[in-house]
Design a protein around this motif. Structure first.
Motif, short mmCIF file in Angstrom:
data_model
loop_
_atom_site.label_atom_id
_atom_site.label_comp_id
_atom_site.label_asym_id
_atom_site.label_seq_id
_atom_site.Cartn_x
_atom_site.Cartn_y
_atom_site.Cartn_z
N ALA A 265 0.85 -1.20 0.00
CA ALA A 265 0.00 0.00 0.00
C ALA A 265 0.88 1.24 0.00
CB ALA A 265 -0.92 0.01 1.22
N ALA A 266 0.37 2.31 -0.59
CA ALA A 266 1.11 3.56 -0.64
C ALA A 266 1.24 4.17 0.74
CB ALA A 266 0.41 4.54 -1.58
N ALA A 267 2.23 5.03 0.91
CA ALA A 267 2.44 5.71 2.18
C ALA A 267 1.48 6.89 2.29
CB ALA A 267 3.88 6.20 2.29
N VAL A 268 0.51 6.78 3.18
CA VAL A 268 -0.42 7.86 3.48
C VAL A 268 -0.38 8.01 4.99
CG1 VAL A 268 -2.80 8.68 3.34
CG2 VAL A 268 -1.87 7.24 1.51
N THR A 269 0.14 9.12 5.47
CA THR A 269 0.47 9.22 6.88
C THR A 269 -0.10 10.47 7.55
OG1 THR A 269 2.33 9.49 8.42
CG2 THR A 269 2.66 10.26 6.18
N LEU A 270 -0.46 10.32 8.81
CA LEU A 270 -0.88 11.45 9.63
C LEU A 270 0.32 12.32 10.02
CD1 LEU A 270 -3.26 9.52 12.05
CD2 LEU A 270 -3.95 10.93 10.11
N ALA A 271 1.51 11.75 9.98
CA ALA A 271 2.70 12.46 10.44
C ALA A 271 3.01 13.69 9.60
CB ALA A 271 3.90 11.51 10.42
N SER A 272 2.55 13.71 8.36
CA SER A 272 2.82 14.85 7.49
C SER A 272 1.73 15.91 7.59
CB SER A 272 2.94 14.38 6.03
OG SER A 272 1.73 13.77 5.61
N GLY A 273 0.78 15.75 8.54
CA GLY A 273 -0.38 16.63 8.61
C GLY A 273 -0.24 17.83 9.51
N GLY A 274 0.96 18.13 10.01
CA GLY A 274 1.15 19.32 10.82
C GLY A 274 0.68 19.20 12.25
N LEU A 275 0.57 17.97 12.78
CA LEU A 275 0.16 17.79 14.18
C LEU A 275 1.26 18.28 15.11
CD1 LEU A 275 -1.32 14.18 13.88
CD2 LEU A 275 -2.60 16.33 13.97
N SER A 276 0.86 18.77 16.29
CA SER A 276 1.86 19.27 17.24
C SER A 276 2.53 18.14 18.01
CB SER A 276 1.21 20.26 18.21
OG SER A 276 0.12 19.65 18.89
N ARG A 277 1.80 17.05 18.28
CA ARG A 277 2.37 15.90 19.01
C ARG A 277 2.16 14.66 18.17
NH1 ARG A 277 3.27 15.91 24.06
NH2 ARG A 277 4.88 14.49 23.30
N TRP A 278 3.25 14.11 17.66
CA TRP A 278 3.12 12.95 16.77
C TRP A 278 4.40 12.12 16.81
CZ3 TRP A 278 6.63 12.16 12.81
CH2 TRP A 278 7.48 13.23 12.53
N ALA A 279 4.27 10.88 16.38
CA ALA A 279 5.42 9.99 16.26
C ALA A 279 5.09 8.91 15.24
CB ALA A 279 5.77 9.35 17.61
N GLN A 280 6.06 8.52 14.45
CA GLN A 280 5.89 7.35 13.59
C GLN A 280 7.04 6.38 13.84
OE1 GLN A 280 6.36 6.30 9.06
NE2 GLN A 280 4.37 7.29 9.30
N VAL A 281 6.66 5.11 14.06
CA VAL A 281 7.61 4.06 14.35
C VAL A 281 7.70 3.12 13.15
CG1 VAL A 281 8.26 2.24 15.98
CG2 VAL A 281 6.89 4.17 16.76
N ARG A 282 8.91 2.78 12.75
CA ARG A 282 9.12 1.81 11.68
C ARG A 282 10.13 0.75 12.15
NH1 ARG A 282 9.26 4.79 5.73
NH2 ARG A 282 7.20 5.76 5.91
N THR A 283 9.87 -0.49 11.75
CA THR A 283 10.77 -1.58 12.08
C THR A 283 11.19 -2.31 10.80
OG1 THR A 283 8.96 -3.14 12.40
CG2 THR A 283 9.67 -1.90 14.32
N VAL A 284 12.13 -3.23 10.96
CA VAL A 284 12.64 -3.98 9.80
C VAL A 284 12.39 -5.47 9.93
CG1 VAL A 284 14.40 -2.26 9.27
CG2 VAL A 284 14.95 -4.13 10.84
#
Length: 439
Positions: A265-284
Motif C-alpha cells: 500500500a502507498a504511504a499515506v500518513t498522519l505524520a505529514s499533517g502538521g500535528l503538534s504531538r506525533w510519532a511514527q515508528v518503523r521496524t525492519v
C-alpha cells in the motif's frame, strides 16, 4: 474471603501486590469477584480507605475492573499474565503467526570485526550511517525527519512513548480489532484502552472522536498493513482523521508503520499533517529479519527528548553491532530488490485468498499487509474445523475488544495455487458449523 483467595497485607501496596500475585498464579481467575472494600478491610484489620486505594491501583494497572453494582472483578485478560502464541500442532500448516516468509528475507551479515568499546555509547548512541539511512527512509514517504532516534523494536518504542507521556489510569485510543501485543501492553502499563473501530480505510473518524472526547490522551494506529484487518489509510481518510485530531492538539498520535516496505500500500500518513504531538515508528523485522530488534522513530522534538531521556536512563542505546547490520541491509541495492519482490509476492498471495473466498461467497478484509481477516459467527468452530483439515489459523478473540468475531489468516507463505483449496475447506467448515449449531 481473604483467606479463601490468599489476600494479605496491611498497606495498599501490599494488598494490591497480594491480589496481583494471586491473579498471576491462577488462584484468582478472570471474572472472579474480589471482596467488597469494607468486608476485606474488616478481614485484614485495615481501614476501608486502604483497601480502596489498593483496588484503585489494581484498576490502574489493568488487573481488575469495576462493574458498578457487579463489584470489582479480575479483568478478562489480566495484565500480569503473558499470552504467548500456542504451539502449532504437528502436521498442521501454520497460517496463524503473522510472520514473513523466510524465503523472502535476506541473509543477515553482521560486521565481521568489532573493535572493543572504550566505555559506552551513551554519548553517541546512533551510528551516523544508520541515522542518515533512517532519515532518508522517512523523508521518502513525506514523514518529517528532523527528529529521528532508535529503539529496540516497535513495542519497546511505543511503551517508552506512552509511559513518558501518560500516567497510570490514563486512556489510550487503540484500534479494534488491533495488534494483539499492543492490546496486552497497554493495560500492562497501567493504562486504559478506549477501542476505536476500524474498517478497510483505517480507524473511523467518528469512533476516534468518541474516544478523544472520552479522555484518550494518546492514539496508536497503523497507517497501512494493519494487523489483523489489513487496513490502509486513503488520502480521504487521512484528511478526515486530521480534521478530528486538530481539535485535540495535546493528544500524542503514534503511527506504527511496521509493514512499511511489504504492505503493498502507498504511504499515506498522519505524520505529514502538521500535528503538534506525533510519532511514527518503523521496524525492519517483517522485511529484513525477525531477529533484528531495531526500530526507527521520527517525531516532534518534545517527544524525541522524552523518549531519549528515558532510554538514557535504561538501556542507553541500541547495540552498534545491530545498527551496523541494519545499516548495511538498508543501503544494499540487492537487498532492496529482494524486498521489492517480496512486497509483490505478499500482495499476490493475499489477494489470491481474498478472491478465492469471495468467489465462494465469503466476505473478508485484506487490503494490505500479511493477513486476511474473515468475519465468522463462531471462531472456535472455524478454527477447530480447519484444524481437522490440516490448517492452523488464529481465532480473532485475542485481537478484539468490542468488534465482532472473526479469524485471522496469515497469507505470507500461502501460494496462490493453494488459495482455492483453503477456501473450499473454509466453506466446508462453515457448512458443518451451521449444521451443528443450527439445530
Amino acid at each position: 474471603m481473604a483467606e479463601q483467595y490468599g489476600i494479605t497485607g496491611g498497606t495498599a501496596r501490599e494488598i494490591s501486590a497480594s491480589v496481583e500475585s494471586r491473579v498471576a498464579d491462577g488462584t484468582l481467575r478472570p471474572g472472579a469477584s474480589l471482596p467488597p472494600v469494607r468486608r476485606l478491610a474488616g478481614e485484614l484489620g485495615v481501614g476501608a480507605g486502604t483497601v480502596a486505594a489498593a483496588y484503585k491501583e489494581l484498576r490502574g494497572r489493568g488487573v481488575v475492573v469495576t462493574l458498578g453494582r457487579g463489584g470489582t472483578v479480575v479483568a478478562a485478560a489480566p495484565a500480569v499474565t503473558s499470552r504467548r502464541p500456542p504451539r502449532v500442532p504437528s502436521g498442521l500448516r501454520d497460517l496463524a503467526g503473522g510472520h514473513p516468509d523466510p524465503a523472502c528475507l535476506p541473509v543477515l551479515s553482521p560486521p565481521a570485526r568489532v573493535a572493543p568499546v572504550p566505555g559506552s555509547h551513551r554519548a553517541a548512541p546512533r551510528l551516523p550511517a544508520l541515522e542518515d539511512a533512517a532519515r532518508a527512509w522517512f523523508a521518502r514517504d513525506d514523514v518529517p525527519s528532523g527528529s529521528v532516534t532508535f529503539a529496540h523494536g516497535a513495542l519497546d518504542c511505543i511503551s517508552r512513548l506512552l509511559t513518558t507521556e501518560l500516567r497510570p489510569g490514563d486512556a489510550v485510543a487503540v484500534e479494534d480489532p488491533g495488534f494483539h501485543h499492543l492490546l496486552d501492553l497497554v493495560p500492562a502499563l497501567g493504562l486504559r484502552m478506549l477501542p476505536v473501530a476500524v474498517d478497510d480505510d483505517g480507524i473511523r473518524p467518528e469512533a476516534l472522536r468518541g474516544a478523544l472526547r472520552g479522555g484518550a490522551r494518546a492514539v496508536v494506529c497503523s497507517p497501512r498493513g494493519q494487523s489483523p484487518l489489513g487496513a490502509r489509510f486513503t488520502p480521504e481518510r487521512r484528511d478526515e482523521l486530521l480534521t478530528v485530531l486538530r481539535d485535540f492538539p495535546e493528544v500524542l498520535v503514534v503511527e506504527d508503520d511496521h509493514n512499511a516496505e511489504i504492505s503493498g500500500a502507498a504511504a499515506v500518513t498522519l505524520a505529514s499533517g502538521g500535528l503538534s504531538r506525533w510519532a511514527q515508528v518503523r521496524t525492519v523485522s517483517k522485511h529484513l529479519g525477525i531477529d533484528l530488534r531495531w526500530a526507527a522513530l521520527a517525531c516532534d522534538p518534545a517527544t524525541l527528548a522524552r523518549h531519549d531521556g528515558r532510554m538514557l536512563l535504561t538501556s542507553g542505546w541500541v547495540s552498534h553491532i545491530l545498527q551496523a547490520t541494519v545499516a548495511g541491509l538498508l543501503t544494499d541495492p540487492a537487498v532492496a530488490r529482494l524486498v521489492a519482490g517480496a512486497s509483490r509476492t505478499y500482495t499476490t498471495r493475499r489477494e489470491a485468498l481474498v478472491s478465492a473466498l469471495g468467489e465462494r461467497g465469503i466476505a473478508s478484509h485484506g487490503g494490505s499487509g500479511l493477513n486476511v481477516w474473515v468475519p465468522v459467527g463462531d471462531e472456535s468452530a472455524v478454527v477447530n474445523g480447519l484444524r481437522s483439515r490440516g490448517w492452523w489459523i488464529a481465532a480473532g478473540a485475542r485481537f478484539r475488544i468490542a468488534s465482532p468475531p472473526a479469524v485471522r489468516v496469515t497469507t505470507a507463505t500461502l501460494a496462490p495455487a493453494e488459495a482455492g483449496g483453503f477456501a473450499r475447506d473454509f466453506v466446508d467448515t462453515l457448512t458443518e458449523a451451521q449444521a451443528v449449531y443450527g439445530g
